[in-house]
Design a protein around this motif. Structure first.
Motif, PDB file in Angstrom:
ATOM      1  N   GLY A  77       0.791  -1.224   0.000  1.00  0.00           N
ATOM      2  CA  GLY A  77       0.000   0.000   0.000  1.00  0.00           C
ATOM      3  C   GLY A  77       0.826   1.278   0.000  1.00  0.00           C
ATOM      4  N   VAL A  78       2.130   1.169  -0.218  1.00  0.00           N
ATOM      5  CA  VAL A  78       3.014   2.337  -0.222  1.00  0.00           C
ATOM      6  C   VAL A  78       3.645   2.459  -1.609  1.00  0.00           C
ATOM      7  CG1 VAL A  78       5.077   3.381   0.822  1.00  0.00           C
ATOM      8  CG2 VAL A  78       3.554   1.966   2.230  1.00  0.00           C
ATOM      9  N   ASN A  79       3.706   3.673  -2.131  1.00  0.00           N
ATOM     10  CA  ASN A  79       4.363   3.910  -3.409  1.00  0.00           C
ATOM     11  C   ASN A  79       5.808   3.430  -3.309  1.00  0.00           C
ATOM     12  OD1 ASN A  79       6.278   5.867  -4.988  1.00  0.00           O
ATOM     13  ND2 ASN A  79       4.323   5.904  -6.092  1.00  0.00           N
ATOM     14  N   SER A  80       6.276   2.689  -4.307  1.00  0.00           N
ATOM     15  CA  SER A  80       7.608   2.097  -4.244  1.00  0.00           C
ATOM     16  C   SER A  80       8.710   3.157  -4.172  1.00  0.00           C
ATOM     17  CB  SER A  80       7.847   1.158  -5.427  1.00  0.00           C
ATOM     18  OG  SER A  80       7.817   1.864  -6.654  1.00  0.00           O
ATOM     19  N   ASN A  81       8.519   4.298  -4.846  1.00  0.00           N
ATOM     20  CA  ASN A  81       9.528   5.364  -4.787  1.00  0.00           C
ATOM     21  C   ASN A  81       9.590   5.984  -3.388  1.00  0.00           C
ATOM     22  OD1 ASN A  81      10.214   5.050  -7.513  1.00  0.00           O
ATOM     23  ND2 ASN A  81       8.568   6.420  -8.142  1.00  0.00           N
ATOM     24  N   LEU A  82       8.420   6.164  -2.766  1.00  0.00           N
ATOM     25  CA  LEU A  82       8.374   6.691  -1.404  1.00  0.00           C
ATOM     26  C   LEU A  82       9.033   5.707  -0.433  1.00  0.00           C
ATOM     27  CD1 LEU A  82       7.463   8.769   0.686  1.00  0.00           C
ATOM     28  CD2 LEU A  82       5.211   7.630   0.693  1.00  0.00           C
ATOM     29  N   ALA A 131      19.422   3.764  -8.396  1.00  0.00           N
ATOM     30  CA  ALA A 131      18.661   3.191  -9.515  1.00  0.00           C
ATOM     31  C   ALA A 131      18.291   1.738  -9.224  1.00  0.00           C
ATOM     32  CB  ALA A 131      19.469   3.290 -10.806  1.00  0.00           C
ATOM     33  N   SER A 132      19.247   1.008  -8.666  1.00  0.00           N
ATOM     34  CA  SER A 132      18.996  -0.390  -8.314  1.00  0.00           C
ATOM     35  C   SER A 132      17.870  -0.501  -7.295  1.00  0.00           C
ATOM     36  CB  SER A 132      20.276  -1.022  -7.765  1.00  0.00           C
ATOM     37  OG  SER A 132      20.018  -2.314  -7.248  1.00  0.00           O
ATOM     38  N   TYR A 192      14.365  -2.250  -7.767  1.00  0.00           N
ATOM     39  CA  TYR A 192      14.130  -3.404  -6.882  1.00  0.00           C
ATOM     40  C   TYR A 192      12.816  -3.249  -6.124  1.00  0.00           C
ATOM     41  CZ  TYR A 192      14.897  -6.789  -3.154  1.00  0.00           C
ATOM     42  OH  TYR A 192      14.773  -7.831  -2.273  1.00  0.00           O
ATOM     43  N   TYR A 193      12.579  -2.078  -5.558  1.00  0.00           N
ATOM     44  CA  TYR A 193      11.346  -1.868  -4.791  1.00  0.00           C
ATOM     45  C   TYR A 193      10.118  -1.931  -5.688  1.00  0.00           C
ATOM     46  CZ  TYR A 193      12.662  -1.161   0.031  1.00  0.00           C
ATOM     47  OH  TYR A 193      13.068  -1.381   1.322  1.00  0.00           O
ATOM     48  N   LYS A 194      10.227  -1.406  -6.905  1.00  0.00           N
ATOM     49  CA  LYS A 194       9.096  -1.496  -7.836  1.00  0.00           C
ATOM     50  C   LYS A 194       8.833  -2.953  -8.197  1.00  0.00           C
ATOM     51  CE  LYS A 194       5.868   0.322 -10.288  1.00  0.00           C
ATOM     52  NZ  LYS A 194       4.728   0.949  -9.622  1.00  0.00           N
ATOM     53  N   ASP A 247      17.230 -10.528  -8.977  1.00  0.00           N
ATOM     54  CA  ASP A 247      18.111  -9.476  -8.468  1.00  0.00           C
ATOM     55  C   ASP A 247      19.508 -10.020  -8.204  1.00  0.00           C
ATOM     56  OD1 ASP A 247      18.599  -6.785  -7.173  1.00  0.00           O
ATOM     57  OD2 ASP A 247      18.919  -8.099  -5.443  1.00  0.00           O
ATOM     58  N   LYS A 248      19.605 -11.258  -7.773  1.00  0.00           N
ATOM     59  CA  LYS A 248      20.906 -11.849  -7.450  1.00  0.00           C
ATOM     60  C   LYS A 248      21.698 -12.229  -8.701  1.00  0.00           C
ATOM     61  CE  LYS A 248      20.194 -11.026  -3.290  1.00  0.00           C
ATOM     62  NZ  LYS A 248      20.565  -9.681  -2.910  1.00  0.00           N
ATOM     63  N   LEU A 249      21.098 -12.051  -9.876  1.00  0.00           N
ATOM     64  CA  LEU A 249      21.896 -12.179 -11.099  1.00  0.00           C
ATOM     65  C   LEU A 249      22.980 -11.112 -11.133  1.00  0.00           C
ATOM     66  CD1 LEU A 249      19.335 -13.020 -13.927  1.00  0.00           C
ATOM     67  CD2 LEU A 249      21.182 -14.463 -13.057  1.00  0.00           C
ATOM     68  N   SER A 250      22.874 -10.150 -10.215  1.00  0.00           N
ATOM     69  CA  SER A 250      23.919  -9.131 -10.110  1.00  0.00           C
ATOM     70  C   SER A 250      25.270  -9.783  -9.838  1.00  0.00           C
ATOM     71  CB  SER A 250      23.583  -8.128  -9.002  1.00  0.00           C
ATOM     72  OG  SER A 250      23.533  -8.773  -7.741  1.00  0.00           O
TER      73      SER A 250
END
Length: 137
Positions: free
Chosen positions: A26-31, A77-78, A82-84, A98-101
């Motif tokens: 329920g929270v915006n991923s950028n926030l 940026a990561s 990631y959060y989105k 993500d762990k393909l990093s």
């Protein structure tokens, strides 16, 4: 000692994913990313002052400043991506991708840092890639 810190990093990264998935509901991923970042900044500067490392800021070279800033931009940026991804996807699928990093880091270390690519690291990359594919299918 590096292994202990790396293992602790993995444990905290795993906790980060689970706690974030619960907290982002329920929270915006950028926030959510911005809130997380403020906490990380406070913790980081707290450690700088706790260990009396703030005096070293004057001896950082321009090159180091540039690459640390670029690293910070890449981290931001990561985290935003990631959060989105975590907000709209399942943690059990987002985290392995993500762990393909790890694989990407090994390739970039070979290309830009001229680190050696051994048979062991090639096999590891293949296994990580295959494992990620299996986990997300």
């Amino acid at each position: 000692m590096w292994f202990v810190y790396a293992l602790l990093s993995a444990v905290f990264a795993a906790l980060t994913s689970i706690l974030a998935k619960i907290g982002i509901d329920g929270v915006n991923s950028n926030l959510a990313t911005a809130i997380r970042t403020v906490v990380v900044v406070a913790m980081s500067w707290g450690m700088v002052f706790l260990t009396d490392a703030q005096n070293g800021i004057h001896s950082i070279s321009n090159k180091s400043w540039m690459f640390l800033i670029l690293s910070g931009l890449a981290t931001g940026a990561s985290w935003l991506c990631y959060y989105k991804a975590l907000q709209i996807g399942q943690a059990s699928k987002v985290v392995p991708v993500d762990k393909l990093s790890v694989v990407i880091t090994l390739i970039l270390a070979f290309v830009f840092l001229h680190e050696k690519f051994t048979a062991k690291s090639i096999i590891g990359c293949i296994l990580i890639g295959a494992g990620t594919l299996i986990m997300v299918i």
